[in-house]
Design an enzyme around this catalytic site. Structure first.
Site, PDB file in Angstrom:
ATOM      1  N   GLY B 148     -39.339  13.158 -17.165  1.00  0.00           N
ATOM      2  CA  GLY B 148     -38.427  12.039 -17.323  1.00  0.00           C
ATOM      3  C   GLY B 148     -37.722  11.730 -16.017  1.00  0.00           C
ATOM      4  O   GLY B 148     -37.721  12.527 -15.080  1.00  0.00           O
ATOM      5  N   CYS B 149     -37.116  10.561 -15.964  1.00  0.00           N
ATOM      6  CA  CYS B 149     -36.479  10.114 -14.727  1.00  0.00           C
ATOM      7  C   CYS B 149     -35.246  10.955 -14.410  1.00  0.00           C
ATOM      8  O   CYS B 149     -35.139  11.531 -13.320  1.00  0.00           O
ATOM      9  CB  CYS B 149     -36.140   8.632 -14.808  1.00  0.00           C
ATOM     10  SG  CYS B 149     -35.249   8.128 -16.294  1.00  0.00           S
TER      11      CYS B 149
END
Lengths: 345, 345, 345, 345
Positions: B148-149
């Site tokens: 994920g970011c």
């Protein structure tokens, strides 16, 4: 490898040249000058370039610059006209991103730029660096006068209409809007985020320096006098110019004819994209890229042709077009270093 | 050429994959799927890609996808876990940009994502695609779970501190801020410009899906339980994540030791840039680029180490890291397609 | 009518005072000074005030200022400490929006502001203008030291936790974010739209001038030493501060207890709004208004209490709080001139 | 107190009415309707209104609405034309902020709005709510058709030129730009922050619904046919419209004559501000305020008069003008509730 120098590298045009040239396969940046920042590594000022350049800004030194194959000027007006003759005499070719060599009529130049011109010879010999008009001359040019940002967007949008004689050249309107990076990187209160963010305004509506440059280009295309009103506006964003252009057709003309005219005019241009009739080009569709996108519109029962034309003011409006010109001058692939798509979103 | 398919290509992650792959020297995009947009040319939806792709969106078709060397999933969670086992059985390798294979504990996954997991086997076999930790495993992986970011920015910033045991793992705080593109491209009122522009807020402060992913990564690094508080915030801009991380040192430690620790940890990482002690990384310095930049801070008489870490959420936080993983999986230059500097300004 | 003077009126705090006072029912602005803009009508510099003020900026003149009932200082630090003693001696009351009289320990002040303090007497007698703590003292004050913007948001959010003794004061974290107007209206390159727009960063992370002011306020509330880490960040927007605050409870405590604690603490405060547990205050919900909105959060199995607190840095963080203090000093309705809701969207 | 109802209160126009009326001294908001949000307190949806309204949205109920002295419609087109006749019959007066009663020619209306008009009677009896033209008729009106946002900015800028006959009405150009709030508060992908932020484009360039409304107003002023081209554009900001207007003078005319013409035309208008010749109005100078500011320009040797006109699209372009109309209808001070200056910066 082509050895390149950049004079005046601390502004947005300078860093944009460095960004583009960082991945150009045929170029080595040998020197970048700045009086105020001499000694500072460029990657300290522009952290996006960390890992790409070991170079530091240096004092401008004509002897070293003269060893470059090409020198870009990214300076305020008045600098290039003094240095260019010497550099060319020493065998260097030049792309000047400032306004020094764009205007043929030096009285007009002097009036708008507030000083006498100091190099009439090279003002006469410079080639105007709009490849879509002057590609052949650019190939051989010693000195290319890279067009202004607004003039690029406005001229590319009007050219097919004026060259074809379809419209009345006496009543042209160019309503243009630019992101804030067009004003450069100087500590002016009027360009603070607190002044520009979340607001919009016209500026220079009674007369802007890009007006004579636009008129000169349009008159060349029209083969005679044009009446053009140009109003720039300041957008609360960083990159991008949109110009909405208005012209009246002389005689009724169909959508297909107009669309065909534009598509044919730019069929072989790597950086001009004529979108389908009725599209609305967005500035973000060219952000960071050297493209100009445009589309045509017409309102019911109206003789007015509307062209919307967008560029990134720092790329096709400055550094990208300069690299395109360099590519042409040195016989490289015209798209070298300029192949990446725009950054969207 | 590596033949690539993209499942779920209409969102921001999908267009970002297309943008990056457009200039990747070793990749051909053979297929991009979208149920809702099947038949539409990708360049009609994303005009920055005009001239780069003739491809249109198609209905997802496993038989065709199975002919690709690699398939990227840029889908909402719950899609990849159903399609991946079949594709891998057919010989295709997969990089999943969704959350389906990031969490080892499937009860935790089910709780945060609101559905039971349907592929326990591949959840166990997937390699977590953070090259700075799992590079060797990624080389051989059939399935890479792209991080994920937020977890990318937070883990990279905390790793050296936790791996070295210098800080107390019980009191970690990660205050993270993201641009709006992280929320995807869906017609939600809360993501309108009129709702987000010129405003700022925390969200998910009582618990966000990226918290268990962050905790899993930090516990691996620490070799035991960690106590971490993670609060995301929404920035009035499009791209970029900044995470400010707080940890307390167990024993006094000098600036030089800390800085050296980070520099050594990431010395050979092509995309992690440890800036000088006291620098303040800006998100724009990584806009459009696959870099993570970070810097360390400490306040007078305080045991707290502060790390500021920035990435572009769509690049190192999604599509860029996915391409980096692909490069590793296929033995390409790790930076292929990812070599351009960030777009600044 | 109360006769008011403003010293240093060309910055954002000055124009904000004028904006608020334009509709204040009990105030007449008699004088506004600026050395650099003397002679210029305020409505020429700030066109939103056209039709509201005939006033022009004047040279600062102590004799005329001394005829005012109240003088606001909206000057850089170092100015008020020189002028205030004389004005008070002449019978004028003062609200100082600069930092000159906020810090009790003058060695600390001298260290952070880089000059010796010149009015130890009034530094000792000034009342800190946070009405939620010092309302009674403000009523009688000759000199009110208006709090800084960050300190207002941070103190209001931490106060109930520290006053109640529920949290451990040794491990506080305040991660704060501000719009660009907080940096004032000066021609600095770092504050250009081209530098700040579409980007985000921490700044002053190794130590910021508002840290000692925050610590002083928190220690007063806690009745002893606190350990607080404060990191400010710069948002790509104009107005608004959000502070996310982290503290650890000493003993388990229920949601209802926490929420009740905050609601009771601020029950009679006209400008502090405790939102329901779990809400996420947005800065736009206080844009242009004097409110501070806050909400509480807690993550599963965690001892950490999270408070998100928002203000408009120019209103409750500067000019609005100054007017609130004036209202208290002169026995007016505390909300006079401050009654309008925030501008949303 | 005037008892007011609002139909369709969940959009930006609805919340703006609530914001303005919150401090209006003569108005009580008795009812606000929304089918989709019935039961929800307005302050839950719009936290800037916390503490100002206890009201919740309710299902639209004509019997209750009929007890109001005035009902504002802030609905999509097609709603008011069905409900208004009944409400007026019951003795209520109406200000309709939708487009239902703005166009006299119902065939034109039907064509642009895609449905037949259902109240020819009231379309004929409605008064167009531009006070600068129809103030006397508004006083007595049962039904006021509140002008569109673009038509307000464009008409106010062109009126003096057309009424005086100084310009040729056949070649008018109105290049207008609006903030994103003009598109309302609906979950459309095209209005996401990720789509609009940092970008600019024209839209509706081949024909926009505001064109017939603009033409109708200009033809009334000119006393005959006009040829007007109107192109709207979308700005990456929330509030504000700027219209740059182009017209050609029939005969040479001096700056002073033009400036005097505008100043005289609007001398008694409380909300129209004619700035000095050559000024550049900024949208932020009217943000949140009911003013229209404008200025004139002319370029050397050109017959073209340029007018730049700015308003806040939600205030003078919608809710503010609606309150101004209400004030006129009920014999209140015309500026009641509208007295505060714009929020700048």
């Amino acid at each position: 490898m082509i050895k390149v120098g950049i004079v005046g590298g601390t502004g947005y045009t300078g860093v944009e040249l460095l960004r583009i040239l960082a991945t150009h396969p045929e170029v080595e940046v040998a020197m970048i000058t700045s009086r105020s920042e001499a000694g500072q590594p460029v990657a300290d000022m522009y952290p996006n370039l960390r890992g790409y350049y070991d170079l530091a800004f240096t004092e401008p030194d004509e002897a070293t610059l003269a060893q470059c194959d090409l020198v870009f000027f990214a300076t305020p007006h008045g600098v290039a006209m003094r240095m260019v003759p010497g550099l060319i005499a020493a065998g260097t070719r030049v792309v000047d991103l400032s306004a020094d060599f764009r205007i043929r009529d030096l009285d007009v130049w002097a009036k708008w730029y507030g000083m006498p011109h100091e190099s009439a010879e090279w003002a006469g010999r410079a080639v105007y660096g709009l490849p879509e008009v002057f590609r052949e001359q650019i190939r051989e040019a010693q000195l290319v006068a890279n067009p202004g940002c607004y003039p690029t967007a406005v001229q590319l949008g009007f050219l097919p209409l004026l060259e074809s004689g379809l419209v009345n050249p006496a009543h042209l309107v160019a309503d243009a809007k630019s992101g804030a990076s067009g004003a450069g990187r100087q500590g002016k209160i009027g360009m603070l985020h607190g002044e520009i963010g979340e607001s919009f305004k016209a500026y220079g509506a009674s007369g802007h320096r890009h007006l004579p440059e636009i008129r000169q280009g349009l008159e060349l295309a029209a083969g005679g006098r044009v009446g053009v009103t140009f109003v720039p506006h300041l957008l609360p964003m960083i990159r991008g110019i949109e110009a909405t252009l208005y012209a009246e057709v002389r005689d009724p003309v169909s959508f297909d004819t107009l669309q065909g005219l534009f598509e044919k005019r730019y069929a072989n241009e790597p950086f001009v994209d004529v979108m389908p009739f009725g599209a609305h080009p967005e500035t973000r569709s060219v952000r960071g890229a050297n493209h100009c996108r445009m589309a045509l519109h017409r309102q019911e029962d109206s003789p007015v042709i509307i062209v919307s034309s967008v560029i990134d003011n720092l790329v096709k409006g400055a550094a990208g077009q300069a690299v395109q010109n360099m590519n042409i001058m040195f016989g490289l692939e015209e798209t070298a270093g300029l192949a990446a798509p725009a950054l969207l979103p």
